[in-house]
Scaffold this active site. Structure first.
Site, PDB file in Angstrom:
ATOM      1  N   ASP A  67       0.876  -1.163   0.000  1.00  0.00           N
ATOM      2  CA  ASP A  67       0.000   0.000   0.000  1.00  0.00           C
ATOM      3  C   ASP A  67       0.922   1.224   0.000  1.00  0.00           C
ATOM      4  OD1 ASP A  67      -2.338   1.630   0.351  1.00  0.00           O
ATOM      5  OD2 ASP A  67      -1.808   1.790   2.461  1.00  0.00           O
ATOM      6  N   ASP A 251      -1.622  -0.858   5.854  1.00  0.00           N
ATOM      7  CA  ASP A 251      -1.864  -0.328   7.190  1.00  0.00           C
ATOM      8  C   ASP A 251      -3.288   0.158   7.440  1.00  0.00           C
ATOM      9  OD1 ASP A 251      -1.546   2.007   5.473  1.00  0.00           O
ATOM     10  OD2 ASP A 251      -1.494   3.157   7.327  1.00  0.00           O
ATOM     11  N   ASP A 255      -7.249  -1.786   3.940  1.00  0.00           N
ATOM     12  CA  ASP A 255      -6.269  -2.817   3.583  1.00  0.00           C
ATOM     13  C   ASP A 255      -6.527  -4.140   4.294  1.00  0.00           C
ATOM     14  OD1 ASP A 255      -4.665  -1.223   1.856  1.00  0.00           O
ATOM     15  OD2 ASP A 255      -3.768  -0.259   3.596  1.00  0.00           O
TER      16      ASP A 255
END
Length: 377
Positions: A67, A251, A255
């Site tokens: 991410d 995080d 996600d």
């Protein structure tokens, strides 16, 4: 010459020696000993395991998916255009942001003078957060979620790496420009992973114009921006359907499904609680190095597990026939059994002999995103 038959005493001694020497201590210790030492080594590297089999799965990884916001970047970005906005709009948006765990919302929340969040706020993963304020619905999140997709869209193009978060309440709206800094060793870690043959991807819910310069600075050619949680899962499933073993590093609240869908997953300690709960391990600090350390230690641990199993098998293949033939006394059998257990334990301790990768960050080339978030000249 007739062969002498073994006496009852000799038979009992031989049986005892065989029983001792076939005690499966070495075989039983082969895997757990490595797991215990590897877990301690990972902890010293700043990685805390949530799953017992995470070490074996880390060793199988060939693809790493990151991410962007809060993972490749530091979790404390700042609102760059706060002084240019209506103070009342900024205050309402900042108070609404207090109810969100997204890093961009956290940056906006730091601008709130009144630290009391609005009651009844509802967060929609991958979209934003909404609540009733003075009888009208207020929304904070992506520009599409807030219905301001065409407003102030140029903000993300003013400086590469700038992310945007939108706010809408009644007939008033605003778009906030948020500057983020890369983790100090992000470029070094991604380069090291690529050199070791890992396939690197960025899957982000952020606007593509904010993802592109980060991907360029880190040398990651495979990236996507503007993804919903479902689209992230679909991308990971596609990689795994093609035979890849995916490590997901993320995080945010959005996600969590991706972390659960990946073969193995890591989350920073600053992540949302639900993301940490779905991750197989959590890493500490502001640096990205624990991600590299995790896969390296996992691979080393797997090699030592395989070595220990072979040591145990070879020991039994040699020692058992000798004991059955009557050439081993119980004392020698006990020493051999203990020696094999010590051997696999000492071999397991070799997991600790991993070299930390803490070299200084490489120089930033012209035209790339510097760790401070700005382009170098």
């Amino acid at each position: 010459m007739a062969r002498r038959r073994a006496s009852l005493h000799d038979s009992i001694i031989t049986a005892i020696a065989v029983l001792i020497i076939t005690c499966p201590c070495a075989l039983a210790l082969a895997i757990p000993a490595v797991q215990v030492v590897a877990s301690g080594t990972l902890f010293r590297a700043g990685v805390i395991l949530n799953a017992g089999d995470a070490i074996e799965r880390l060793a199988e990884v060939d693809t790493v998916v990151f991410d962007k916001t809060g993972t490749l970047t530091l979790p404390e970005p700042r609102v760059a255009n706060a002084a240019d906005l209506d103070p009342d709009v900024l205050e309402r948006a900042a108070r609404l942001a207090l109810s969100s765990r997204h890093p961009l919302a956290a940056a906006l929340a730091r601008e709130a003078r009144d630290r009391a969040p609005y009651e009844g706020a509802i967060e929609e993963p991958g979209q934003g957060i909404r609540a009733l304020i003075d009888g009208a619905e207020a929304r904070l999140g992506s520009r599409a979620f807030c219905g301001v997709a065409g407003a102030s869209g140029h903000l993300s193009d003013l400086e590469p790496g700038t992310s945007v978060i939108a706010f809408a309440h009644g007939d008033r709206s605003a778009v906030f420009a948020v500057h983020q800094k890369l983790r100090p060793d992000a470029a070094l870690v991604t380069r090291s992973l690529a050199e070791r043959g890992f396939d690197l991807h960025i899957l982000s819910g952020d606007h593509p114009s904010a993802v592109a310069p980060v991907a360029a600075a880190l040398g990651i050619s495979q990236w996507q921006g503007g993804l919903t949680p479902a689209q992230k899962i679909a991308a990971i499933d596609a990689l795994q359907a093609a035979g890849h073993r995916v490590l997901m590093v993320g995080d945010g609240l959005n996600d969590a499904p991706s972390l659960a869908a990946a073969h193995v997953s890591l989350s920073p300690i600053c992540a949302a609680h639900i993301a940490q709960a779905h991750a197989d391990a959590v890493f500490l600090g502001e640096r990205l190095a624990p991600v590299l350390d995790a896969v390296r230690i996992g691979r080393r641990a797997r090699r030592l597990m395989q070595q220990n199993l072979w040591l145990a098998v070879v020991y039994n293949a040699i020692a058992v026939p000798i004991a059955i033939a009557g050439f081993v006394t119980p004392l020698i059998a006990a020493a051999a059994m203990s020696g094999s257990s010590i051997l696999v334990t000492v071999n397991a301790l070799r997991v600790r002999r991993w070299s930390e990768h803490r070299a200084p960050a490489p120089a930033v080339l012209p035209g790339t995103l510097a760790p401070g978030g700005a382009r170098s000249s």
